[in-house]
Structure formats: structure tokens, C-alpha cells
Design a protein around this motif. Sequence first.
Motif, PDB file in Angstrom:
ATOM      1  N   ASN A   1      30.878 -30.554   3.332  1.00  0.00           N
ATOM      2  CA  ASN A   1      30.704 -29.737   1.974  1.00  0.00           C
ATOM      3  C   ASN A   1      31.184 -28.571   2.299  1.00  0.00           C
ATOM      4  O   ASN A   1      30.842 -27.435   2.984  1.00  0.00           O
ATOM      5  CB  ASN A   1      28.779 -29.849   1.694  1.00  0.00           C
TER       6      ASN A   1
ATOM      7  N   ARG B   1      16.180 -34.582  -0.138  1.00  0.00           N
ATOM      8  CA  ARG B   1      16.318 -36.002  -0.771  1.00  0.00           C
ATOM      9  C   ARG B   1      15.033 -36.346  -0.892  1.00  0.00           C
ATOM     10  O   ARG B   1      14.620 -37.901  -1.420  1.00  0.00           O
ATOM     11  CB  ARG B   1      17.469 -37.298  -0.052  1.00  0.00           C
TER      12      ARG B   1
ATOM     13  N   PRO C   1      22.350 -45.954  -0.239  1.00  0.00           N
ATOM     14  CA  PRO C   1      22.985 -44.742  -0.899  1.00  0.00           C
ATOM     15  C   PRO C   1      22.574 -43.775  -1.079  1.00  0.00           C
ATOM     16  O   PRO C   1      23.228 -42.587  -1.574  1.00  0.00           O
ATOM     17  CB  PRO C   1      22.679 -45.635  -2.245  1.00  0.00           C
ATOM     18  N   HIS C   2      21.602 -42.933  -0.665  1.00  0.00           N
ATOM     19  CA  HIS C   2      20.909 -41.725  -0.311  1.00  0.00           C
ATOM     20  C   HIS C   2      21.425 -41.186   0.389  1.00  0.00           C
ATOM     21  O   HIS C   2      22.204 -39.759  -0.031  1.00  0.00           O
ATOM     22  CB  HIS C   2      19.335 -41.752   0.220  1.00  0.00           C
TER      23      HIS C   2
ATOM     24  N   VAL D   1      24.578 -41.461   1.291  1.00  0.00           N
ATOM     25  CA  VAL D   1      26.138 -41.190   0.146  1.00  0.00           C
ATOM     26  C   VAL D   1      26.035 -39.919  -0.177  1.00  0.00           C
ATOM     27  O   VAL D   1      26.909 -39.258   0.363  1.00  0.00           O
ATOM     28  CB  VAL D   1      26.199 -42.517  -0.520  1.00  0.00           C
ATOM     29  N   ASP D   2      25.541 -39.556  -1.230  1.00  0.00           N
ATOM     30  CA  ASP D   2      25.189 -38.980  -1.955  1.00  0.00           C
ATOM     31  C   ASP D   2      24.644 -37.318  -1.400  1.00  0.00           C
ATOM     32  O   ASP D   2      25.401 -36.720  -1.755  1.00  0.00           O
ATOM     33  CB  ASP D   2      23.562 -38.547  -2.907  1.00  0.00           C
TER      34      ASP D   2
ATOM     35  N   ARG E   1      27.965 -36.645   0.928  1.00  0.00           N
ATOM     36  CA  ARG E   1      29.362 -36.232  -0.288  1.00  0.00           C
ATOM     37  C   ARG E   1      28.954 -34.917  -0.949  1.00  0.00           C
ATOM     38  O   ARG E   1      29.870 -34.065  -1.285  1.00  0.00           O
ATOM     39  CB  ARG E   1      29.341 -36.823  -1.770  1.00  0.00           C
ATOM     40  N   GLU E   2      27.875 -34.266  -0.892  1.00  0.00           N
ATOM     41  CA  GLU E   2      27.466 -33.222  -1.456  1.00  0.00           C
ATOM     42  C   GLU E   2      27.280 -32.650  -0.765  1.00  0.00           C
ATOM     43  O   GLU E   2      28.163 -30.653  -0.624  1.00  0.00           O
ATOM     44  CB  GLU E   2      25.722 -33.345  -2.090  1.00  0.00           C
TER      45      GLU E   2
ATOM     46  N   GLN F   1      30.448 -46.160   0.709  1.00  0.00           N
ATOM     47  CA  GLN F   1      28.871 -47.009   0.311  1.00  0.00           C
ATOM     48  C   GLN F   1      29.398 -48.054   0.560  1.00  0.00           C
ATOM     49  O   GLN F   1      29.679 -49.160  -0.530  1.00  0.00           O
ATOM     50  CB  GLN F   1      27.906 -46.635  -1.191  1.00  0.00           C
TER      51      GLN F   1
END
Length: 346
Positions: free
Chosen positions: A11, A72, A134-135, A137-138, A141-142, A154
Motif C-alpha cells: 500500500n 480487521r 477475503p479479509h 485480501v482486503d 489491497r488496502e 481471492q
Amino acid sequence: MSLVITSSTINCRSFSLSRPFPSWINGDNSPSLLGEIPAAFSRRSSAIFLTRVSCAKNPDDYHSTLKSLNSRGRFPRKSLGQHYMLNSDINDQLVSVADVKEGDFVLEIGPGTGSLTNVLLNLGATVLAIEKDPHMVDLVRERFAGCDKFKVLQEDFVKSHIRSHMLSVFENRGDQDFALAKVVSNLPFNISTDVVKLLLPMGDIFSQVVLLLQDEAALRLVEPALRTSEYRPINILVNFYSEPEYNFRVPRENFFPQPKVDAAVVTFKLKHPKDYPDVSSTKSFFSLVNSAFNGKRKMLRKSLQHLSSSPEIEKALGVVGLPVTSRPEELTMEDFVKLHSVIANE
């Protein structure tokens, strides 16, 4: 240049995490998961930080890894084999073993919070990460948003069409003047065997596969002894498609949560398809190997009867210089290649 695929993302913007930390991270004495974390780490400074810069700069440490998870509200999931690295020095050593350089393309499996990805990007590699959670992945990505050298998909890696993904990468790069890709990963322990089976036959795409595995699994893959219960079909597969090397052990105290066993880094230098052992069909070769080990306590003249009669199997064993009473755990990969050649030509 070479291609490296990792499992983490970068990021490029500074950020702050809005969620408050639970008391066990802030350092008070309330009940927590801290007991699972090595004492050496728990005595470190309570200063917790994680910054996003262009594309990656500061190494992840114990505190930043936990902060990323807390941002998260996530805790490692046993079902996904998640054990997060708390020691940035191990990531540095892992990447050093892979000899990652600027311009490499790396595939990473299970990037988690992106600590290993961060190191890869810092070295100038382009990273493709495959993450099932998925958590996570987020999160990556952020963390690495705005970095054009990182992409995360994902997907469940063992169900992923990784060859198609990689061929698309090759096509999109345009130039053909680069080395094969690399795989560098702090692998979820529960998929290690499946990953090895999937990646090692891809010597036309990857030059090497560098994985952090459970230590026991690493030793079984790299240093199996003939005539032992640890010798299995996957050992034939490993040596057929690669040259394996056990690099170094990683004590269990370096992970959160702490696993019950130590880990180790293993390098598989992949053979190009033109350098595979000479067999008429890899499918029929491994069918023979698997059939042989299905009756591991049986002599080959019994376990391979569905391929040829016992007298024919005995004759084939004699041709390749093996006793007619041979059992599968007594044959090297080269022995199986010779035996397959004789049986296939009968």
C-alpha cells in the motif's frame, strides 16, 4: 530478468487504523492470547506502527503484524492453516534464498498481512498473490493500493488455474527477454503437499519454488531414506521434477499463533521439461509409482499385477538389476524410471 510471485501486497499511502486495540495488544494484564506469543517478542517496545509508502519501505515486525490483524478484527483461522510470521529477519532470509532481484516476477501463496510481500516489493519485484481469506485480501489491497507492481487474487490456490494466470502474465508483459518466474511463500501448512504437487511440474513457467513448510514435512520431502515409512510417491515426484534443498530451520516461536512444530525453508530448483527423466508418458509413469506404493508392504510382483503378470514383473526387475522380491520403498526414482521403461515396452 526473472519473475517472482508472492502472496502479499503493498500500500503506497500513509494511513491510520480506526479500530481500537484490545487490551492484550496494548500491554495490560487482562486475559488474552498473549500467552501464545513468544516471551522474547512480548518484551519488545509497545510502540505499534505500520505505514504505507512507495511501494514498500519499513519492515513488518511483531507489533505491526498484530496491528494489521486487529485492524480487521481477525484472528488466525486453524481451518486455513494460518500462522503469521512475527520476525522480519526470517522474511529477509527467505527472499535471500530465492535470490530475488529487481525486475523479478514472484508468485506468493497466502500473503496474510503482506509482511513477506513488503520485502519482495522493496527489492523491486513484481508480485502476484493468491489469497483465500477475503479479509486478508482486503487488507493487502488496502495496504498496497496504488502500487502497480502488486496484484492479489481471492482464490483457493489448490483450485486456482495458476498456469492460465501465469500465461496471461507472460502475454501481457510483451517482452520475452526475461527469466522464468519464481514462487516465494510462507505457506499455509495445511496445503503444503497439494502446493508442491501442483507447482513442481511447472518447470516451463517457474525457475524455482521457495517455501516455508513444517520442518517435519520439509525433511520428508527433501531427505527421505529408502526402506523407511517416510518414503512415499511424493518423493519420486519431487526428484522427478526438481532438485530439492533444505535451507534452514525456523523455530516455532517466530509465528503467531505458535504451531506445535518448527518450520523450515526449502528450495525446489525446477527442471525444465526437456530435462525430465526419459519416460514415454509421465501419466503412466506416476500411475505405476502410485500403484506400487498402494501395496507398500507387498512385493512389486504382487502390487503391479494389474499392469503385467507376476512372471513379467519379475523379469522386468531382473532386467533393471533389482531383486525379484523388491518392494517400492527400496527403489530410487531412477529405478522406477528404468522399471517403467521395461514394462511399457513389453
